[in-house]
Write a protein that holds these residues in place. Structure first.
Motif, PDB file in Angstrom:
ATOM      1  N   UNK A 174       1.034  -1.579  -0.377  1.00  7.98           N
ATOM      2  CA  UNK A 174       0.151   0.219  -0.127  1.00  7.98           C
ATOM      3  C   UNK A 174       0.743   0.738   0.039  1.00  7.98           C
ATOM      4  N   UNK A 175       1.750   1.101   0.289  1.00  7.98           N
ATOM      5  CA  UNK A 175       2.895   2.783   0.033  1.00  7.98           C
ATOM      6  C   UNK A 175       3.689   2.412  -0.701  1.00  7.98           C
TER       7      UNK A 175
ATOM      8  N   UNK B 178       1.234   0.730  -7.752  1.00  6.42           N
ATOM      9  CA  UNK B 178       1.170   1.858  -6.510  1.00  6.42           C
ATOM     10  C   UNK B 178       0.739   3.125  -8.184  1.00  6.42           C
ATOM     11  N   UNK B 179       0.700   4.424  -7.475  1.00  3.76           N
ATOM     12  CA  UNK B 179       0.154   5.091  -8.059  1.00  3.76           C
ATOM     13  C   UNK B 179       1.200   5.633  -8.709  1.00  3.76           C
ATOM     14  N   UNK B 180       2.356   5.526  -8.994  1.00  5.37           N
ATOM     15  CA  UNK B 180       3.518   6.042  -9.583  1.00  5.37           C
ATOM     16  C   UNK B 180       3.940   5.022 -10.771  1.00  5.37           C
TER      17      UNK B 180
ATOM     18  N   UNK C 112      -8.104  -4.624  -7.480  1.00  5.80           N
ATOM     19  CA  UNK C 112      -7.586  -4.002  -7.213  1.00  5.80           C
ATOM     20  C   UNK C 112      -8.005  -3.196  -6.008  1.00  5.80           C
ATOM     21  N   UNK C 113      -7.191  -2.650  -5.152  1.00  5.86           N
ATOM     22  CA  UNK C 113      -6.908  -1.602  -4.175  1.00  5.86           C
ATOM     23  C   UNK C 113      -6.194  -0.123  -4.508  1.00  5.86           C
TER      24      UNK C 113
ATOM     25  N   UNK D 113      -1.936   1.689  -3.572  1.00  5.15           N
ATOM     26  CA  UNK D 113      -2.628   1.419  -4.539  1.00  5.15           C
ATOM     27  C   UNK D 113      -2.032  -0.263  -4.090  1.00  5.15           C
ATOM     28  N   UNK D 114      -2.662  -0.853  -4.685  1.00  5.10           N
ATOM     29  CA  UNK D 114      -1.705  -2.743  -4.931  1.00  5.10           C
ATOM     30  C   UNK D 114      -3.216  -3.501  -5.066  1.00  5.10           C
TER      31      UNK D 114
END
Length: 446
Positions: A110-111, A144-146, A261-262, A317-318
């Motif tokens: 999540x990081x 993840x977001x990136x 996904x989250x 995100x994950x």
């Protein structure tokens, strides 16, 4: 109720501003001037403007804001995922210069890369190591977001694209993402080895890489595992314990409704964090308890003022399979590959049950840093990992009885309790004799 709130907090549905597929550096990512002022900033003037701003800045923008040199890089994995890396090549103390020793930092579940810098200079490990004259590279794993990009798949496109893009766990992060990022960093810096620091799932991915692709052991000068996770037999975290028995049911539901996904934290969650978690807000205690419930309960290490910034960057995100894979580990008591069911395992592994990762292949020097109040990387499970690894050169139990899983990242005393020890260990040149100078019996009655 806290379990429900925790689940709601981490499972907000992604809708607007979905990332597109990209493969180049966007110079706008380094701009942070003239941030948009929201109505909430006018309503709650007590929030520190720096806190409000930092909750919305990207990792490169944070690095630039605080006087360090930021770079954005992209690397494509062999299975087509486009990953974004962030680099701190220098600062006021040590400007950018070729030939610096390289340190690669990998975040947890999540990081994102932001975790190493969001607490600011003098406290964030990324800044501290840059001030020690290291060339710092911050990884971002797929999803993840990136790193929500692919050469052919749209992560938020058709159901077919979504299914294929999000079909990964931390196995793929270790098998594909880490090797691709390490190769890229070494090529860019003209180095043959690097130091790696990984937190939580980042350490899991490293152990996957080093066991499945043992040639990468030769590229690691030393691996520093913070709150390392491989075995989860003794995990204490209530949400994990509650969910683990229902992993198979969750897998079935996910396959039926396509919940693959989250989502990363969006503007609404960021705003909620700034309102609910700001200083003097009566709801701030809820924010801290949501973290404590999962990671381990303590109160003296969490900087409550930092909560809006944390929630501005987390969750990043994950894939749901990352969580499910950990749930399988809790149930099985093994550190092994993803369980696809008997038929799926026969097709993929030619056996009914998934194979264990061979930790004896992890030949790189490993330093373990773990804590007594960590409800995820529990001491007994870390001891089992220690005994399974062939080259543990440093074994450090944080000398603070209430230090927990997230304190390795944002703990008030993390620089003194952990980072000083990391820097000291990084500077060791002789790894032939294991350094087991921390006897955990001094802290625990086992």
């Amino acid at each position: 109720m806290l379990v429900i709130l925790s689940v709601l907090l981490y499972t907000t549905i992604c809708c607007a501003n979905q990332p597109s597929i990209v493969s180049r550096i966007d110079s706008n990512e380094l701009s942070f001037e003239n941030p948009i002022q929201t109505d909430e900033e006018l309503i709650y003037p007590t929030i520190d403007p720096n806190i409000a701003e930092d909750a919305n800045l990207t990792t490169p923008q944070l690095i630039t804001k605080y006087g360090y040199k930021a770079e954005v890089h992209y690397v494509t994995t062999e299975d087509g995922y486009i990953l974004q890396l962030h680099r701190i090549s220098g600062g006021n103390k040590y400007p950018t210069k070729k030939g610096k020793k390289v340190c690669f930092l990998q975040h947890g579940l999540f990081d994102s890369s932001a975790t190493w810098v969001l607490s600011g200079p003098g406290h964030g490990l990324g800044y501290i190591l840059a001030d020690e004259n290291y060339d710092i590279w911050l990884g971002n794993n797929r999803g993840n977001r990136y790193s929500c990009n692919h050469t052919t798949l749209n992560p938020f496109g058709s159901s077919k694209d979504r299914k294929h893009f999000w079909s990964f766990s931390w196995h793929e992060i270790g098998a594909y993402d880490l090797p691709a990022m390490i190769d890229y960093v070494l090529a860019q810096t003209n180095q043959t080895k690097l130091q790696i620091i990984a937190h939580s799932q980042g350490s899991t991915a490293f152990f996957v890489m080093a066991s499945q692709r043992p040639e990468y052991n030769d590229k690691i000068e030393m691996m520093h595992a913070l709150a390392p996770i491989a075995f989860l037999s003794h995990v204490i975290s209530p949400p994990i314990r509650i969910i683990a028995p229902f992993v198979s049911a969750v897998e079935t539901i996910n396959s039926l409704i396509g919940l693959n996904y989250i989502t990363p934290s969006n503007e609404y969650l960021t705003l909620a964090g700034r309102i609910m978690c700001r200083d003097k807000a009566p709801t701030q205690i809820i924010c801290s308890n949501l973290l404590f419930l999962t990671m381990g309960y303590t109160s003296d290490q969490l900087n409550m003022t930092l909560l809006p910034v944390i929630l501005g960057h987390t969750p990043a995100g994950a894939a749901t399979d990352q969580l499910l894979h950990y749930g399988q580990e809790v149930n099985s008591g093994h550190f092994r590959q993803y369980d696809h069911g008997r038929v799926g395992n026969l097709i993929r592994y030619k056996r009914i049950s998934p194979p264990d990762y061979n930790l004896k292949n992890v030949k790189a020097p490993v330093a373990l840093y773990y804590a007594q109040d960590d409800w995820l990387a529990v001491v007994k499970d870390t001891q089992r990992l220690l005994k399974s690894l062939p080259n543990v050169v440093h074994n450090y139990l944080v000398p603070h009885k209430q230090f927990n899983h997230i304190d390795f990242l944002w703990g008030i005393d993390a620089p003194f309790l952990v980072y000083d020890e990391i820097v000291r260990t990084m500077k060791l040149t002789n790894y032939d004799e294991p350094n087991m100078d921390i006897d955990i019996r001094n802290f625990l009655a086992l």
